[in-house]
Design a protein around this motif. Structure first.
Motif, PDB file in Angstrom:
ATOM      1  N   LEU A 173      44.287  32.025  46.448  1.00  0.00           N
ATOM      2  CA  LEU A 173      45.310  31.904  45.285  1.00  0.00           C
ATOM      3  C   LEU A 173      45.328  33.175  44.492  1.00  0.00           C
ATOM      4  CD1 LEU A 173      43.085  28.990  43.388  1.00  0.00           C
ATOM      5  CD2 LEU A 173      45.211  28.884  44.751  1.00  0.00           C
ATOM      6  N   PHE A 174      46.569  33.513  44.305  1.00  0.00           N
ATOM      7  CA  PHE A 174      46.919  34.920  44.169  1.00  0.00           C
ATOM      8  C   PHE A 174      47.922  34.660  42.733  1.00  0.00           C
ATOM      9  CE2 PHE A 174      50.098  38.441  44.101  1.00  0.00           C
ATOM     10  CZ  PHE A 174      49.300  39.583  44.315  1.00  0.00           C
ATOM     11  N   THR A 189      48.581  41.670  34.140  1.00  0.00           N
ATOM     12  CA  THR A 189      48.001  41.481  32.926  1.00  0.00           C
ATOM     13  C   THR A 189      47.180  40.041  32.580  1.00  0.00           C
ATOM     14  OG1 THR A 189      49.861  40.783  31.527  1.00  0.00           O
ATOM     15  CG2 THR A 189      49.044  43.065  31.341  1.00  0.00           C
ATOM     16  N   ALA A 190      46.741  39.401  33.743  1.00  0.00           N
ATOM     17  CA  ALA A 190      46.290  38.129  33.917  1.00  0.00           C
ATOM     18  C   ALA A 190      45.486  38.188  35.214  1.00  0.00           C
ATOM     19  CB  ALA A 190      47.116  36.842  34.129  1.00  0.00           C
ATOM     20  N   GLY A 191      44.396  37.439  35.168  1.00  0.00           N
ATOM     21  CA  GLY A 191      43.307  37.524  36.526  1.00  0.00           C
ATOM     22  C   GLY A 191      43.036  35.990  36.875  1.00  0.00           C
ATOM     23  N   ILE A 192      42.223  35.916  37.692  1.00  0.00           N
ATOM     24  CA  ILE A 192      41.672  34.757  38.355  1.00  0.00           C
ATOM     25  C   ILE A 192      40.125  34.666  38.683  1.00  0.00           C
ATOM     26  CG2 ILE A 192      42.434  35.062  40.646  1.00  0.00           C
ATOM     27  CD1 ILE A 192      43.143  31.958  40.437  1.00  0.00           C
ATOM     28  N   THR A 193      39.352  33.993  38.230  1.00  0.00           N
ATOM     29  CA  THR A 193      38.118  33.952  38.541  1.00  0.00           C
ATOM     30  C   THR A 193      37.530  32.407  38.907  1.00  0.00           C
ATOM     31  OG1 THR A 193      36.042  34.948  38.128  1.00  0.00           O
ATOM     32  CG2 THR A 193      37.184  34.035  36.336  1.00  0.00           C
ATOM     33  N   ILE A 194      36.290  32.266  39.127  1.00  0.00           N
ATOM     34  CA  ILE A 194      35.435  31.141  39.589  1.00  0.00           C
ATOM     35  C   ILE A 194      34.149  31.512  38.564  1.00  0.00           C
ATOM     36  CG2 ILE A 194      34.372  29.644  41.121  1.00  0.00           C
ATOM     37  CD1 ILE A 194      36.358  30.515  43.229  1.00  0.00           C
ATOM     38  N   ILE A 239      38.610  41.916  36.542  1.00  0.00           N
ATOM     39  CA  ILE A 239      38.367  40.395  36.986  1.00  0.00           C
ATOM     40  C   ILE A 239      39.089  40.015  38.094  1.00  0.00           C
ATOM     41  CG2 ILE A 239      39.418  37.990  36.480  1.00  0.00           C
ATOM     42  CD1 ILE A 239      37.002  38.558  34.786  1.00  0.00           C
ATOM     43  N   GLY A 240      40.112  40.582  38.545  1.00  0.00           N
ATOM     44  CA  GLY A 240      40.718  40.622  40.011  1.00  0.00           C
ATOM     45  C   GLY A 240      41.973  39.647  39.889  1.00  0.00           C
ATOM     46  N   ASN A 241      42.723  39.588  40.962  1.00  0.00           N
ATOM     47  CA  ASN A 241      43.795  38.845  41.093  1.00  0.00           C
ATOM     48  C   ASN A 241      43.886  37.746  42.225  1.00  0.00           C
ATOM     49  OD1 ASN A 241      44.702  40.254  43.191  1.00  0.00           O
ATOM     50  ND2 ASN A 241      46.168  41.233  41.941  1.00  0.00           N
ATOM     51  N   SER A 242      42.599  37.469  42.673  1.00  0.00           N
ATOM     52  CA  SER A 242      42.783  36.461  43.959  1.00  0.00           C
ATOM     53  C   SER A 242      41.538  35.897  43.956  1.00  0.00           C
ATOM     54  CB  SER A 242      43.463  37.042  45.182  1.00  0.00           C
ATOM     55  OG  SER A 242      42.547  38.030  45.957  1.00  0.00           O
ATOM     56  N   VAL A 243      41.282  34.707  44.499  1.00  0.00           N
ATOM     57  CA  VAL A 243      40.022  33.902  44.964  1.00  0.00           C
ATOM     58  C   VAL A 243      40.429  33.272  46.452  1.00  0.00           C
ATOM     59  CG1 VAL A 243      38.901  33.850  42.862  1.00  0.00           C
ATOM     60  CG2 VAL A 243      40.349  31.924  43.450  1.00  0.00           C
ATOM     61  N   SER A 244      39.441  32.932  47.053  1.00  0.00           N
ATOM     62  CA  SER A 244      39.687  32.294  48.426  1.00  0.00           C
ATOM     63  C   SER A 244      38.709  31.103  48.363  1.00  0.00           C
ATOM     64  CB  SER A 244      39.488  32.862  49.474  1.00  0.00           C
ATOM     65  OG  SER A 244      40.684  33.924  49.604  1.00  0.00           O
TER      66      SER A 244
END
Ligand code: ZN
Length: 131
Positions: free
Chosen positions: A34-35, A40-45, A88-93
């Motif tokens: 997920l990217f 100015t937005a990020g993604i986290t778990i 926060i970063g901008n991707s998760v797998s």
């Protein structure tokens, strides 16, 4: 594949786990990447069993990153949002087995808005493996 999410506030963590689940087929095995295609937005778990935890994360970032003191603020006043997004970063797998994300019991996927309300685009890519 992409997902468009309309955010409602300047800052909020939105649980998108169910929206991602809907995009996964029963037979899928592999990894979903997920990217977030924004600065100015990020993604986290993290956990969503206690609704205060996403607020704590947001409050922590606000304590960490001051607002209105950065050089970029002279341009559009949102340097804090850029800095939080980078932290926060901008991707998760996430691994997928037999059509289910192998998230831990307490893990949920959050889109992290730092400069909303805005329309945000998340790109979904599947790396498929054999059963
Ligand atoms: Zn900016």
């Amino acid at each position: 594949m992409e997902l468009i999410i309309k955010t409602n506030k300047r800052e909020e963590l939105i649980d998108i786990t169910n929206l991602i689940n809907e995009k996964i087929n029963e037979a899928d095995n592999g990894i979903i990447h997920l990217f977030v295609a924004h600065t100015t937005a990020g993604i986290t778990i993290n956990e969503n069993a206690d609704a205060n935890l996403p607020k704590d994360i947001s409050n922590f970032l606000n304590k960490l990153v001051a607002k209105g003191i950065w050089m970029h603020d002279k341009l559009d006043g949102n340097a804090d949002a850029h800095i939080k997004a980078s932290l926060i970063g901008n991707s998760v797998s996430i691994p997928i087995k037999n059509g289910k994300m192998e998230l831990g019991q307490w893990q949920n996927i959050f889109l992290c808005e730092f400069d909303g309300p805005k329309k945000r685009k998340i790109l979904l890519n599947f790396l498929k493996t054999k059963n």
